[in-house]
Enzyme design. Structure first.
Site, PDB file in Angstrom:
ATOM      1  N   ASP A  32       0.862  -1.184   0.000  1.00  0.00           N
ATOM      2  CA  ASP A  32       0.000   0.000   0.000  1.00  0.00           C
ATOM      3  C   ASP A  32       0.899   1.235   0.000  1.00  0.00           C
ATOM      4  OD1 ASP A  32      -1.813   2.155   0.899  1.00  0.00           O
ATOM      5  OD2 ASP A  32      -3.220   0.522   1.282  1.00  0.00           O
ATOM      6  N   ILE A  33       0.615   2.199  -0.879  1.00  0.00           N
ATOM      7  CA  ILE A  33       1.486   3.377  -0.972  1.00  0.00           C
ATOM      8  C   ILE A  33       1.128   4.465   0.044  1.00  0.00           C
ATOM      9  CG2 ILE A  33       2.243   3.056  -3.366  1.00  0.00           C
ATOM     10  CD1 ILE A  33       0.111   5.177  -4.158  1.00  0.00           C
ATOM     11  N   GLN A  95     -14.561   2.285   1.820  1.00  0.00           N
ATOM     12  CA  GLN A  95     -13.866   1.684   0.674  1.00  0.00           C
ATOM     13  C   GLN A  95     -13.546   2.801  -0.311  1.00  0.00           C
ATOM     14  OE1 GLN A  95     -16.092  -1.191  -1.664  1.00  0.00           O
ATOM     15  NE2 GLN A  95     -14.238  -1.992  -2.644  1.00  0.00           N
ATOM     16  N   HIS A 101     -10.253  -5.987  -2.140  1.00  0.00           N
ATOM     17  CA  HIS A 101      -8.889  -6.125  -1.597  1.00  0.00           C
ATOM     18  C   HIS A 101      -8.952  -6.380  -0.109  1.00  0.00           C
ATOM     19  CE1 HIS A 101     -10.038  -1.870  -1.614  1.00  0.00           C
ATOM     20  NE2 HIS A 101      -9.370  -1.767  -0.471  1.00  0.00           N
ATOM     21  N   HIS A 103      -6.658  -5.704   3.248  1.00  0.00           N
ATOM     22  CA  HIS A 103      -5.494  -5.043   3.843  1.00  0.00           C
ATOM     23  C   HIS A 103      -4.814  -6.017   4.805  1.00  0.00           C
ATOM     24  CE1 HIS A 103      -6.556  -0.737   2.906  1.00  0.00           C
ATOM     25  NE2 HIS A 103      -7.771  -1.257   2.830  1.00  0.00           N
TER      26      HIS A 103
HETATM   27  P1  AMP Z   1      -9.778   1.060   0.910  1.00  0.00           P
HETATM   28  O1  AMP Z   1      -9.865   2.502   1.355  1.00  0.00           O
HETATM   29  O2  AMP Z   1     -10.107   0.064   1.972  1.00  0.00           O
HETATM   30  O3  AMP Z   1     -10.558   0.864  -0.372  1.00  0.00           O
HETATM   31  O4  AMP Z   1      -8.255   0.793   0.583  1.00  0.00           O
HETATM   32  C1  AMP Z   1      -7.655   1.160  -0.626  1.00  0.00           C
HETATM   33  C2  AMP Z   1      -6.176   1.236  -0.377  1.00  0.00           C
HETATM   34  O5  AMP Z   1      -5.530   1.283  -1.636  1.00  0.00           O
HETATM   35  C3  AMP Z   1      -5.740   2.484   0.401  1.00  0.00           C
HETATM   36  O6  AMP Z   1      -5.097   2.086   1.612  1.00  0.00           O
HETATM   37  C4  AMP Z   1      -4.789   3.184  -0.559  1.00  0.00           C
HETATM   38  O7  AMP Z   1      -3.684   3.736   0.101  1.00  0.00           O
HETATM   39  C5  AMP Z   1      -4.383   2.064  -1.488  1.00  0.00           C
HETATM   40  N1  AMP Z   1      -3.976   2.495  -2.820  1.00  0.00           N
HETATM   41  C6  AMP Z   1      -4.623   3.321  -3.670  1.00  0.00           C
HETATM   42  N2  AMP Z   1      -3.946   3.447  -4.832  1.00  0.00           N
HETATM   43  C7  AMP Z   1      -2.846   2.667  -4.718  1.00  0.00           C
HETATM   44  C8  AMP Z   1      -1.747   2.362  -5.570  1.00  0.00           C
HETATM   45  N3  AMP Z   1      -1.639   2.908  -6.801  1.00  0.00           N
HETATM   46  N4  AMP Z   1      -0.785   1.516  -5.130  1.00  0.00           N
HETATM   47  C9  AMP Z   1      -0.881   0.968  -3.896  1.00  0.00           C
HETATM   48  N5  AMP Z   1      -1.886   1.216  -3.039  1.00  0.00           N
HETATM   49  C10 AMP Z   1      -2.854   2.046  -3.437  1.00  0.00           C
END
Ligand code: AMP
Length: 138
Positions: A32-33, A95, A101, A103
């Protein structure tokens, strides 16, 4: 099943870069970035399903198998105080990416993390170094 507007589908296709940890035919794991803590990463099905209400049971099972592998490697690499597996469905559950996904979220004692945390951009050099430490445990 691919959504051309989905950021995670673009990561699966290699059109957007990621710190990839692991992949097999059905799933992908990457960092996760916006990590809450070092080692925060995501496990996804390669096929696009928006939520738990959409995902095919066999895809969910494949993600679960990969999640167990990833969580074990993160735990071995970083030895956090604990770990949560978190999966959000819909805006009311915070979300933010509409591609299913899980975490893998290492925890620290006393971090008082709220489940709906505010994303903060990570240090990409540090994320890359942590990814290498986790990969060493597969
Ligand atoms: P959620 O808010 O549960 O949908 O989690 C989505 C996650 O995706 C968040 O923690 C973001 O930081 C992560 N995220 C979004 N774009 C990217 C990306 N390009 N690469 C890695 N993680 C990402």
């Amino acid at each position: 099943m691919v959504d051309p507007n989905c950021i995670f589908c673009k990561i699966v296709a290699g059109a957007v870069p990621s710190f990839k940890l692991y992949e097999n035919a059905e799933t992908l794991a990457f960092m996760d970035i916006n990590p809450v803590h070092d080692g925060h990463c995501l496990v996804i099905p390669k096929a696009h399903f928006a939520t738990v209400f959409d995902i095919a049971p066999e895809a969910f099972a494949a993600v679960a198998r990969t999640t167990a592998v990833i969580a074990t490697a993160v735990n071995a690499a970083l030895k956090p105080d604990g770990m949560n597996l978190i999966q959000a469905n819909g805006t009311g559950a915070a979300q933010s990416v509409g591609h299913f996904h899980i975490h893998v979220l290492p925890r620290q004692l006393g971090d008082n993390l709220l489940i709906n945390w505010a994303p903060r951009p990570g240090d990409m050099t540090q994320i890359g170094e942590v990814a290498a430490r986790i990969r060493a445990h597969f």
